[in-house]
Design a protein around this motif. Sequence first.
Motif, short mmCIF file in Angstrom:
data_model
loop_
_atom_site.label_atom_id
_atom_site.label_comp_id
_atom_site.label_asym_id
_atom_site.label_seq_id
_atom_site.Cartn_x
_atom_site.Cartn_y
_atom_site.Cartn_z
N LEU A 17 0.80 -1.22 0.00
CA LEU A 17 0.00 0.00 0.00
C LEU A 17 0.83 1.27 0.00
O LEU A 17 0.29 2.36 -0.07
CB LEU A 17 -0.93 0.01 1.22
CG LEU A 17 -1.89 -1.18 1.34
CD1 LEU A 17 -2.72 -1.04 2.61
CD2 LEU A 17 -2.79 -1.28 0.13
N SER A 18 2.17 1.15 0.10
CA SER A 18 3.00 2.35 0.24
C SER A 18 2.96 3.22 -1.00
O SER A 18 3.06 4.44 -0.91
CB SER A 18 4.45 1.93 0.53
OG SER A 18 4.95 1.15 -0.54
N GLY A 19 2.82 2.63 -2.18
CA GLY A 19 2.86 3.43 -3.41
C GLY A 19 1.51 3.92 -3.85
O GLY A 19 1.42 4.61 -4.85
N CYS A 20 0.47 3.55 -3.19
CA CYS A 20 -0.88 3.91 -3.64
C CYS A 20 -1.53 4.77 -2.57
O CYS A 20 -2.03 4.26 -1.57
CB CYS A 20 -1.71 2.66 -3.91
SG CYS A 20 -3.31 3.01 -4.64
N SER A 21 -1.49 6.06 -2.79
CA SER A 21 -2.02 6.99 -1.79
C SER A 21 -3.51 7.17 -1.90
O SER A 21 -4.12 7.85 -1.09
CB SER A 21 -1.34 8.35 -1.94
OG SER A 21 -1.59 8.86 -3.24
N GLN A 279 6.19 -4.72 -5.78
CA GLN A 279 6.37 -3.27 -5.87
C GLN A 279 6.16 -2.72 -7.28
O GLN A 279 5.50 -1.68 -7.45
CB GLN A 279 7.76 -2.88 -5.35
CG GLN A 279 7.97 -1.38 -5.20
CD GLN A 279 6.99 -0.77 -4.22
OE1 GLN A 279 6.73 -1.35 -3.17
NE2 GLN A 279 6.44 0.39 -4.55
N PRO A 280 6.69 -3.37 -8.35
CA PRO A 280 6.42 -2.86 -9.71
C PRO A 280 4.92 -2.80 -10.02
O PRO A 280 4.46 -1.87 -10.67
CB PRO A 280 7.15 -3.85 -10.62
CG PRO A 280 8.24 -4.41 -9.76
CD PRO A 280 7.66 -4.49 -8.38
N LEU A 281 4.21 -3.82 -9.57
CA LEU A 281 2.76 -3.81 -9.80
C LEU A 281 2.10 -2.64 -9.09
O LEU A 281 1.24 -1.95 -9.65
CB LEU A 281 2.16 -5.14 -9.33
CG LEU A 281 0.63 -5.26 -9.42
CD1 LEU A 281 0.18 -5.13 -10.87
CD2 LEU A 281 0.16 -6.58 -8.82
#
Length: 392
Positions: A17-21, A279-281
């Motif tokens: 969830l870190s990359g999806c704010s 993470q790439p996804l």
Amino acid sequence: MTNYWIRWVALFCVFTLSGCSLLEVKIDSQTTPLTKQELNMRLMTREFAQQFFAQVEQTADMMALSYSEDDTFNQSHLLLWKINASEGLQGAAYQVAPMAGLIDTWVFSYQMTKFFESGAGQALFAQDDALMASKQLSMEMDQLAKGVLKGSAFQSTQAFVVQFAQENPFSDISFTRTPAYRKWLESNDINGDEAVATLGTMPEALGDVSDKLSLVSEQTPKVMTWKAQLLALNSSLSGAELTATLQSIQESSQSFQDFVENNPEYMRNLAEQMAIELQPLVDDIDTKTNDKLSQLSIERQALEKMVEKERIELISMIERERKAIAVIVSNERERFTQDIDQMSQDIVTLAIEKLIELIKSVLLYFVLFILTIFFAPLGLGYYLGKRASTKA
């Protein structure tokens, strides 16, 4: 072991969830409560279900005592009765819509009675205990329905249940259930899309889930036990072999738990590797989300401009129409004033003419009156005197 699992799940969630704010979790809270009748319907139907489970189990266990343990045929059918009756009524009674649960439970009780009374199960058992128990349950279901459905609603629904049970009987001990609720909706001209108007408030929905979890915790172990007994009864597997198999499965599960507990480093590495692979996804999802948001922002601005333009044009059109209406009203008011003035003049002229005619008539009648008063006696006296002199 529990701590390691918690760490692994937490680490996985953080990396995912870190990359999806923009990811949000929303709980849709239904605010429309069930009616009092629907709540009573759900409560009483599920209470009947518990009574149904207990009575079928008790009757089957009592009947099993009258057969030998080696009587595979009768013992198997008694187990099948308990299994299929329990699973069938679970699907009928524990539905989301209270009315659906009531209708299907009612139909199921009638179908089971018909099965043992005049259907394929009429000669299944030597005793009539199963038939008596089924009839008793059907009568109790009638009383339950009569308590929640009043007057003509109970009579019409009971007629539907009886007819549906006759048209859709159980063909064997598997008790394959035919849902009756949709047919009931069609018979009452109710749209299927409007049948379930609400799931109730959040406490009511949680209560529904709690009832189902309680059912699973109570009935599932029993059903699994009956199925295991049925399997052992109809196979060459002995009780000791069945116990050994179950113990082997338990040992395998315990071995896996021990592996997880004794290899925390491996589990951490696995979690890190999964985070790296995912993470790439996550980045791709984040990029696509940003692109969609940018496009949505542009479309929103264009929509705002279009709405503003339409609003200005609408205001201009309304202003033009208002001015045109004001001119029309002013012209009509002026014409109306002129018509009123002309009408007033005509009325005054007519009144004066009529007054003059009235005065003329009054003068004429006055002159005639004077002539009559003064000259009539004189003329009459002259006439009478002349007549008297002639006779003399």
